[in-house]
Design an enzyme around this catalytic site. Sequence first.
Site, PDB file in Angstrom:
ATOM      1  N   LEU A 267     -24.421   6.941 -58.945  1.00 21.37           N
ATOM      2  CA  LEU A 267     -24.790   8.032 -58.057  1.00 21.37           C
ATOM      3  C   LEU A 267     -25.630   7.535 -56.889  1.00 21.37           C
ATOM      4  CD1 LEU A 267     -25.592  10.913 -60.571  1.00 21.37           C
ATOM      5  CD2 LEU A 267     -23.659  10.768 -59.004  1.00 21.37           C
ATOM      6  N   ARG A 271     -24.467   8.142 -53.096  1.00 21.44           N
ATOM      7  CA  ARG A 271     -25.255   8.863 -52.102  1.00 21.44           C
ATOM      8  C   ARG A 271     -25.321   8.093 -50.789  1.00 21.44           C
ATOM      9  NH1 ARG A 271     -29.415  10.071 -57.004  1.00 21.44           N
ATOM     10  NH2 ARG A 271     -28.378  11.976 -57.714  1.00 21.44           N
ATOM     11  N   PHE A 409     -21.822  17.401 -53.951  1.00 19.75           N
ATOM     12  CA  PHE A 409     -21.458  16.078 -54.480  1.00 19.75           C
ATOM     13  C   PHE A 409     -22.671  15.182 -54.708  1.00 19.75           C
ATOM     14  CE2 PHE A 409     -16.887  15.663 -52.614  1.00 19.75           C
ATOM     15  CZ  PHE A 409     -16.358  16.138 -53.792  1.00 19.75           C
ATOM     16  N   GLU A 410     -22.525  14.249 -55.637  1.00 15.60           N
ATOM     17  CA  GLU A 410     -23.499  13.158 -55.860  1.00 15.60           C
ATOM     18  C   GLU A 410     -24.921  13.668 -56.110  1.00 15.60           C
ATOM     19  OE1 GLU A 410     -21.977  10.646 -56.286  1.00 15.60           O
ATOM     20  OE2 GLU A 410     -20.296  10.477 -54.928  1.00 15.60           O
ATOM     21  N   GLY A 411     -25.027  14.773 -56.812  1.00 23.33           N
ATOM     22  CA  GLY A 411     -26.326  15.417 -57.002  1.00 23.33           C
ATOM     23  C   GLY A 411     -26.549  16.384 -55.858  1.00 23.33           C
TER      24      GLY A 411
END
Length: 601
Positions: A267, A271, A409-411
């Site tokens: 992740l 990011r 997305f991605e957190g």
Amino acid sequence: MAAVLEQARSAEVPVGGAFLFNDVGSVRITTPELFTEEQRLYLKTALQFSTEQVLPQAEKIEAKDNALLRDLLRRAGELGLLMIDIPEAYGGLGLDKTTSLLIAEAMSLQGSWSVSFGAHTGIGTLPIVWFGNDAQKQKYLPRLATGELVAAYALTEQGSGSDALGAKTKAVLSPDGKEWILNGSKLYITNAAFADVFVVFAKVDGDKFTGFIVERGTPGFSVGPEEHKMGIRGSSTCPLYFEDARIPRENLLGEVGKGHKIAFNILNYGRLKLGAGVLGGMKLQLRNALLFAQERKQFQTAIVSFPLTREKLARMTTLIHAVESMTYRTSGLVDAVLAGADKTAADYSARLIAAIEEYAIESSIMKVYGSEALGYVADDAVQIHGGAGYIEEYPVERAYRDARINRIFEGTNEINRMLIAGMLLKRTMKGTLPLFEVAQAVDEDVAAGRLPKARVQDELAAEEQAAENLKRLAIYTLKVAAETFGAELEQRQEVLATVADIVMDAYALDSMVTRTRQAAVDGKLDAVRVAMTRQYATEANVQSYARARRALCATVKGDALKEHLAKVARLELFTPYDPVELRETILQAVEKASGYPLSAV
């Protein structure tokens, strides 16, 4: 600040988060102007692929033509575009992270394709690159590098998204010890309909979060129907089901109970790549909006002549410059840490993971800032198109819908805002960053009327001073919050998020000032770069001081609040500027280039 910062510097490269404490321009940064010829060639090749092979197929992709997506991945593999991050020993190229981000930028001209490409090359393949054993790498990576196999990543569940460790999917070892038996389900899995290899997370014996490699066709493993989404409609998104799915014991990825290391490190890199992954789309929407505005007439006048249209186009250009400056500065830091490292060494993956983790703060900044900047650009592009922006015939309609997912997305952006401020405090407690020492110095300087002065007296002296003030504003506000709330600060999301926004503006402005000065020719600054930096600084000043006041009002009360507000007010800097002159300086360059004026190819 420099005297306080010696502990915040590594021997060769600034540590993660050090930009908040180091003087503007004190460290040379990586910028597009410094790309190598090889990097530019990869970018050119990838852009040509996206322009000639992806964009003409946009309508078919939007109609969920999974066979086409798979074929495009194969064609990208033939050009070497899938193997940038795969080591040479396993059929890849093993190139630097800046090149990897350049490919991500080029692939982002079409949203659904960008998501499919990124899921394969990033979150789908990298867990095996970084955490797979030699046998797993030999088995999967050469075919993933060419597109013969397609990868997917399965983390999210109905009850666990941002809280990844709350997963309910379980794995137990079979009685004969030869297989893992998985039970549970996954949700929103990209590439699911046509992927061959899935990186799946489950809890061994119900509590040890662990990664597994699961192949399509595994008994007990099935893929559900396609989800019908608001945006990125053309990418495949399906649920996964595991009903006594039997996985060979050797398909355990990494170690039992260490799945969080895989998930969180993937992740972090995702990011950072998302920052680059929005740039191509932003640049395309700027170009399309400009062309539409030049052709569309109202009152017998092309709407590109209207000041408010030009203001939007100038703002779009400035946001692109900010994202681009921060993105490649950050990838350059990772590459600098790894410079000279032996890529064939057994510990290289561990060193790479550590380098990316080092700049997790910057990566979260790129994720939040980049996704929201894309949203602003797409929104302005729709507005310039007017009613046509709502019609499917125009690509901006799809781009507007596609852009929205990037904030999830991605957190989510909310989670990443918490991470930015939280990691600054965590590294302060570890002694890596001198936040409290610098905050104390800021407090004393403000009380004594000592404000930062620009180290370089040029056209950007005021902007340099503004960047330094923003850093002090973030440091001071976070210090007050930490002293007030102590361990409970992590629950005060409204304060942490506000501080994170100030930190992001500081990183953006610092990067833009530094990049513009580095690009000077014979000591002369480029007027267009100066105009974009100044326009950004004027807006960042206004919004960041409003945020600081909001955070302080949510932190302290009464006379203490008045005292803190008075102190931060002394940091507020306003330098008169001509908004029309800035706008026109930027727009004339945009019109001349028929798009973003600082092309790297």
